[in-house]
Design a protein around this motif. Structure first.
Motif, PDB file in Angstrom:
ATOM      1  N   GLN A 370       4.990   6.030 -14.017  1.00  0.00           N
ATOM      2  CA  GLN A 370       5.595   5.993 -12.683  1.00  0.00           C
ATOM      3  C   GLN A 370       5.137   4.763 -11.897  1.00  0.00           C
ATOM      4  O   GLN A 370       5.950   4.110 -11.237  1.00  0.00           O
ATOM      5  N   LEU A 371       3.875   4.447 -11.965  1.00  0.00           N
ATOM      6  CA  LEU A 371       3.370   3.292 -11.212  1.00  0.00           C
ATOM      7  C   LEU A 371       4.024   1.995 -11.691  1.00  0.00           C
ATOM      8  O   LEU A 371       4.430   1.153 -10.890  1.00  0.00           O
ATOM      9  N   ARG A 372       4.152   1.858 -13.001  1.00  0.00           N
ATOM     10  CA  ARG A 372       4.824   0.669 -13.547  1.00  0.00           C
ATOM     11  C   ARG A 372       6.281   0.611 -13.086  1.00  0.00           C
ATOM     12  O   ARG A 372       6.785  -0.452 -12.699  1.00  0.00           O
ATOM     13  N   ALA A 373       6.947   1.763 -13.128  1.00  0.00           N
ATOM     14  CA  ALA A 373       8.349   1.811 -12.704  1.00  0.00           C
ATOM     15  C   ALA A 373       8.476   1.414 -11.237  1.00  0.00           C
ATOM     16  O   ALA A 373       9.390   0.679 -10.855  1.00  0.00           O
ATOM     17  N   LEU A 374       7.549   1.869 -10.397  1.00  0.00           N
ATOM     18  CA  LEU A 374       7.604   1.549  -8.966  1.00  0.00           C
ATOM     19  C   LEU A 374       7.390   0.052  -8.738  1.00  0.00           C
ATOM     20  O   LEU A 374       8.109  -0.572  -7.941  1.00  0.00           O
ATOM     21  N   LEU A 375       6.419  -0.519  -9.419  1.00  0.00           N
ATOM     22  CA  LEU A 375       6.146  -1.956  -9.258  1.00  0.00           C
ATOM     23  C   LEU A 375       7.348  -2.780  -9.702  1.00  0.00           C
ATOM     24  O   LEU A 375       7.747  -3.734  -9.038  1.00  0.00           O
ATOM     25  N   ARG A 376       7.934  -2.387 -10.820  1.00  0.00           N
ATOM     26  CA  ARG A 376       9.085  -3.144 -11.346  1.00  0.00           C
ATOM     27  C   ARG A 376      10.304  -2.998 -10.455  1.00  0.00           C
ATOM     28  O   ARG A 376      11.056  -3.945 -10.246  1.00  0.00           O
ATOM     29  N   ALA A 377      10.495  -1.785  -9.913  1.00  0.00           N
ATOM     30  CA  ALA A 377      11.692  -1.526  -9.093  1.00  0.00           C
ATOM     31  C   ALA A 377      11.699  -2.394  -7.840  1.00  0.00           C
ATOM     32  O   ALA A 377      12.748  -2.687  -7.288  1.00  0.00           O
ATOM     33  N   GLY A 378      10.507  -2.803  -7.382  1.00  0.00           N
ATOM     34  CA  GLY A 378      10.443  -3.591  -6.154  1.00  0.00           C
ATOM     35  C   GLY A 378      10.593  -5.085  -6.378  1.00  0.00           C
ATOM     36  O   GLY A 378      10.525  -5.869  -5.430  1.00  0.00           O
ATOM     37  N   ALA A 379      10.797  -5.476  -7.638  1.00  0.00           N
ATOM     38  CA  ALA A 379      10.803  -6.903  -7.978  1.00  0.00           C
ATOM     39  C   ALA A 379      11.850  -7.691  -7.195  1.00  0.00           C
ATOM     40  O   ALA A 379      11.586  -8.788  -6.719  1.00  0.00           O
ATOM     41  N   ASP A 380      13.033  -7.134  -7.027  1.00  0.00           N
ATOM     42  CA  ASP A 380      14.124  -7.885  -6.393  1.00  0.00           C
ATOM     43  C   ASP A 380      13.968  -7.970  -4.879  1.00  0.00           C
ATOM     44  O   ASP A 380      14.108  -9.023  -4.288  1.00  0.00           O
ATOM     45  N   HIS A 381      13.734  -6.813  -4.252  1.00  0.00           N
ATOM     46  CA  HIS A 381      13.821  -6.783  -2.790  1.00  0.00           C
ATOM     47  C   HIS A 381      12.470  -6.658  -2.097  1.00  0.00           C
ATOM     48  O   HIS A 381      12.403  -6.733  -0.864  1.00  0.00           O
ATOM     49  N   LYS A 382      11.400  -6.468  -2.849  1.00  0.00           N
ATOM     50  CA  LYS A 382      10.034  -6.413  -2.291  1.00  0.00           C
ATOM     51  C   LYS A 382       9.928  -5.448  -1.106  1.00  0.00           C
ATOM     52  O   LYS A 382       9.202  -5.724  -0.146  1.00  0.00           O
ATOM     53  N   ASN A 383      10.684  -4.368  -1.143  1.00  0.00           N
ATOM     54  CA  ASN A 383      10.662  -3.459   0.012  1.00  0.00           C
ATOM     55  C   ASN A 383      10.130  -2.073  -0.333  1.00  0.00           C
ATOM     56  O   ASN A 383      10.174  -1.169   0.485  1.00  0.00           O
ATOM     57  N   ILE A 384       9.621  -1.901  -1.558  1.00  0.00           N
ATOM     58  CA  ILE A 384       9.110  -0.582  -1.937  1.00  0.00           C
ATOM     59  C   ILE A 384       7.627  -0.472  -1.594  1.00  0.00           C
ATOM     60  O   ILE A 384       6.836  -1.368  -1.901  1.00  0.00           O
ATOM     61  N   LYS A 385       7.291   0.615  -0.911  1.00  0.00           N
ATOM     62  CA  LYS A 385       5.886   0.914  -0.622  1.00  0.00           C
ATOM     63  C   LYS A 385       5.526   2.190  -1.359  1.00  0.00           C
ATOM     64  O   LYS A 385       6.339   3.113  -1.440  1.00  0.00           O
ATOM     65  N   ILE A 386       4.320   2.230  -1.871  1.00  0.00           N
ATOM     66  CA  ILE A 386       3.910   3.365  -2.690  1.00  0.00           C
ATOM     67  C   ILE A 386       3.043   4.299  -1.858  1.00  0.00           C
ATOM     68  O   ILE A 386       2.105   3.860  -1.180  1.00  0.00           O
TER      69      ILE A 386
END
Lengths: 569, 87
Positions: A370-386
């Motif tokens: 899950q942590l890897r998926a979250l980091l990767r998902a934010g690659a484009d828009h840099k707007n994901i906070k965990i």
């Protein structure tokens, strides 16, 4: 009173029109030669396709492209070489066009009905609808035209087929009642888009209600009164008026900034449980996602979702909210949320047990995905906070962050893009976290107060237990002091603090949260506009006066009574 | 004939919207386009066939194209599937 599923909010008062399904009996149709039957079939398919196209256009104008998709699906089915080919084979074997349509559609209906996936099972309704359209076209029967029904009609039907929904207009139809369907069915989605109250899933209703019966219905509670008495009718009329006023009033707050009466801005976000909810949240005016629960990805399946699958789900929301914050909470499993294939032990006391961050840190092989998926998902828009759930100590944040650093190293080594600067914050939902909020602020980039768990843990009350449920309230001074303490700790530490529990949308509590300096309110999509309005009614001075008065009181009853009396209408 | 292995990546899998879009795109090619999944052949130009195949996120499948414009068809099919079928 009849009770069903409240599928589209609002109060409907009118007279029943029972829509019976037309009998499509084609046993009298004679075979008129292969070429002729094929010609009839293709002509019918073309005409139906044209009509569907026209309906889709009008529906896109009326309620948006999303709702019209059901119809585009049917149009695509009509141009499906495989399905149409099967029908032609039936004709070549000596069957009429009607029989060919019936046989082929029925076999697809049976196939889709037997599928495991709920979304696929719903396709059976679409094919049934298409079958009826083609047969009617072939036999020269008229569609039931709901556009022509008199004003004040409540439609009663066994099922609400997509084609019926299309003819409907808000001017004539004041309510919809059916025997089948739930909150997520197409009928429900369409009824909500059209803002027509709907109650679905009342067994036998098409037989019990007669044409012309007076109906009063509540599409939120799922209540239906047939030929109601004067008092009930009066009551429903009053509520209908209030509901409509409310709806109109709140529309003014769409596309407006969230500011208090002095013009000071606060953030107003939405809580979502699935990527599909994000669109609705955006339409309702959410300025970000304050809580994206990730449990859905893990439920209703037999094995863990892969990294790719998780990443795609998170990325979908990240893309939709590009330029806005998306706070994603890592797996909050355990407690009352059970996921069978994780084989978690049966616990004596699950809410005090091996749940959320505790479970995740102990099963790094699962958490890492899950942590890897979250980091990767934010690659484009840099707007994901965990966001980490159920934190009680600094060690948990440090352990999770260490895992994230490891994940970043792995991803970098693998050459996969990711957001190296994704912020890590925590839920404050245990008394421990509240007490040491100042310490946790050293490691957490933000706080989000989860009032549901914070209330239950602070008061030692299980709100699911009816014997003690009345003791569960966020108006208890212990809960209020705890919230105040957390907000102040965050402000002292200079980190943002939000609230994603139900309390954030409570108009009685909002002045206190504003006075204490809450930065971000995260509420369900349906509560966004009402919350924006409530916030706009309070000046800083008024809110502060109310919080001072409330916090000087000592009993739940006193505080609740006072705050409720101060709600601004 | 040309073929290539690929994987479904959009979270909801091959439901109506992506299936319809994919079938429409494939119909633009003259070549036959087949997906092979769990040893079953799926006509990629048929929305019904695509939906009935229960292709979920993570499903691995082979795309086979046969005909005059098979290279272009294969490239387009792979591109669509790997970009999440428009979702």
């Amino acid at each position: 009173m009849l009770k069903g599923t409240g599928a589209s909010a609002g109060v409907g008062i009118g007279h029943a029109l029972v829509v019976k399904e037309q009998v499509l009996d084609f046993s009298g149709v004679k075979f008129s030669g292969e070429a002729e039957e094929k010609q009839r079939l293709s002509a019918a398919a073309e005409q139906v396709s044209e009509r569907l196209q026209a309906m889709a256009t009008s529906m896109t104008e009326k309620v948006g492209a999303h709702a019209a998709e059901i119809l585009s699906g049917q149009i695509m089915m009509l141009s499906d070489p495989f399905m149409m080919g099967q029908m032609e084979e039936q004709i070549a074997a000596g069957n009429t066009a009607e029989a060919a349509v019936d046989t082929v559609c029925q076999s697809f209906i049976a196939m889709f009905r037997s599928m495991e996936d709920e979304m696929m099972r719903q396709r059976a309704t679409d094919i049934g609808d298409l079958r009826a359209r083609l047969l009617k076209q072939l036999m020269g029967l008229d569609d039931i035209d709901l556009a022509q029904v008199p004003a004040g009609t409540v439609i009663i039907a066994k099922d609400f087929t997509p084609s019926m929904t299309v003819g409907i207009s808000r001017e004539n139809v004041v309510g919809i009642i059916t025997e089948i369907g739930g909150r997520t069915s197409h009928s429900a989605i369409l009824a909500r888009a059209l803002e027509i109250p709907a109650v679905l899933g009342i067994e036998g209703v098409a037989d019990t209600i007669q044409n012309g019966d007076a109906i009063a219905m509540d599409g939120e509670l799922g209540h239906v009164y047939v030929n109601p008495d004067e008092r009930t009718l009066g009551d429903y009329k009053k509520r209908q008026e209030e509901f409509e006023q409310q709806r109109q009033m709140l529309k003014a707050y769409l596309n407006q900034p969230t500011v208090n009466a002095d013009g000071t801005k606060v953030a107003l976000y939405a809580n979502i449980g699935k990527p599909e909810d994000a669109q609705a949240a955006l339409e309702k005016g959410a300025e970000g996602i304050g809580l994206f629960r990730t449990e859905f990805l893990f439920m209703d399946r037999d094995s863990l979702p892969s990294e790719e699958e998780q990443m795609n789900a998170y990325r979908q929301v990240s893309a939709l909210f590009a330029g806005k914050e998306v706070i994603i909470r890592t797996l909050d499993v355990g407690g009352d949320k059970e996921i069978p294939y994780l084989n978690m032990k049966k616990e004596e006391n699950p809410f005090l047990g091996h749940r959320a961050i505790r479970y995740c840190l102990d099963t790094p092989e699962t958490y890492m995905v899950q942590l890897r998926a979250l980091l990767r998902a934010g690659a484009d828009h840099k707007n994901i906070k965990i966001m980490l759930p159920l934190v009680t100590g600094l060690e948990e944040i440090r352990a999770a962050k260490a895992m994230l650093e490891k994940a970043k190293k792995e991803l970098a080594a693998e050459g996969l893009p990711f957001d190296a600067d994704a912020e890590v914050g925590i839920m404050i939902e245990t008394p421990a976290a509240s007490q040491i909020a100042d310490l946790l602020a050293q490691e957490a980039a933000f706080f989000s107060i989860g009032t549901n768990d914070l209330t239950q843990y602070t008061l030692a009350v299980d709100r699911g237990n009816p014997d003690v449920a009345p003791l569960y309230t966020h108006f208890h001074p212990a809960v209020l002091r705890s919230i105040r303490h957390v907000i102040h700790a965050a402000r002292n530490a200079g980190i943002p603090v939000g609230m994603c529990g139900e309390a954030a949308a409570d108009p009685a509590l909002i002045p206190l949260l504003l006075a204490w300096g809450l930065d971000e309110f995260s509420v369900s999509a349906s509560a966004v506009l009402a919350t924006r309005r409530t916030i706009s009614l309070w000046s800083a001075q008024e809110a502060d006066d109310v919080q001072a008065e409330a916090m000087a009181l000592s009993s739940v009853k006193g505080i609740q009574g006072y705050l409720n009396s101060m709600i601004k209408k | 004939m040309v073929s290539k292995m690929t994987k479904i990546v959009n979270p909801m899998g091959m439901h109506m919207r992506p299936a319809g879009m994919f079938a429409q795109e494939m119909m633009k090619f003259n070549s036959d386009v087949m997906l092979v999944f769990n040893d079953k052949e799926i006509n990629a130009k048929s929305i019904m066939n695509l939906m009935a195949a229960c292709l979920k996120c993570g499903s691995e499948l082979e795309v086979r194209c046969n005909g005059a414009d098979e290279e272009a068809a294969l490239n387009k099919a792979i591109e669509l599937i790997e970009s999440g079928l428009g979702e």
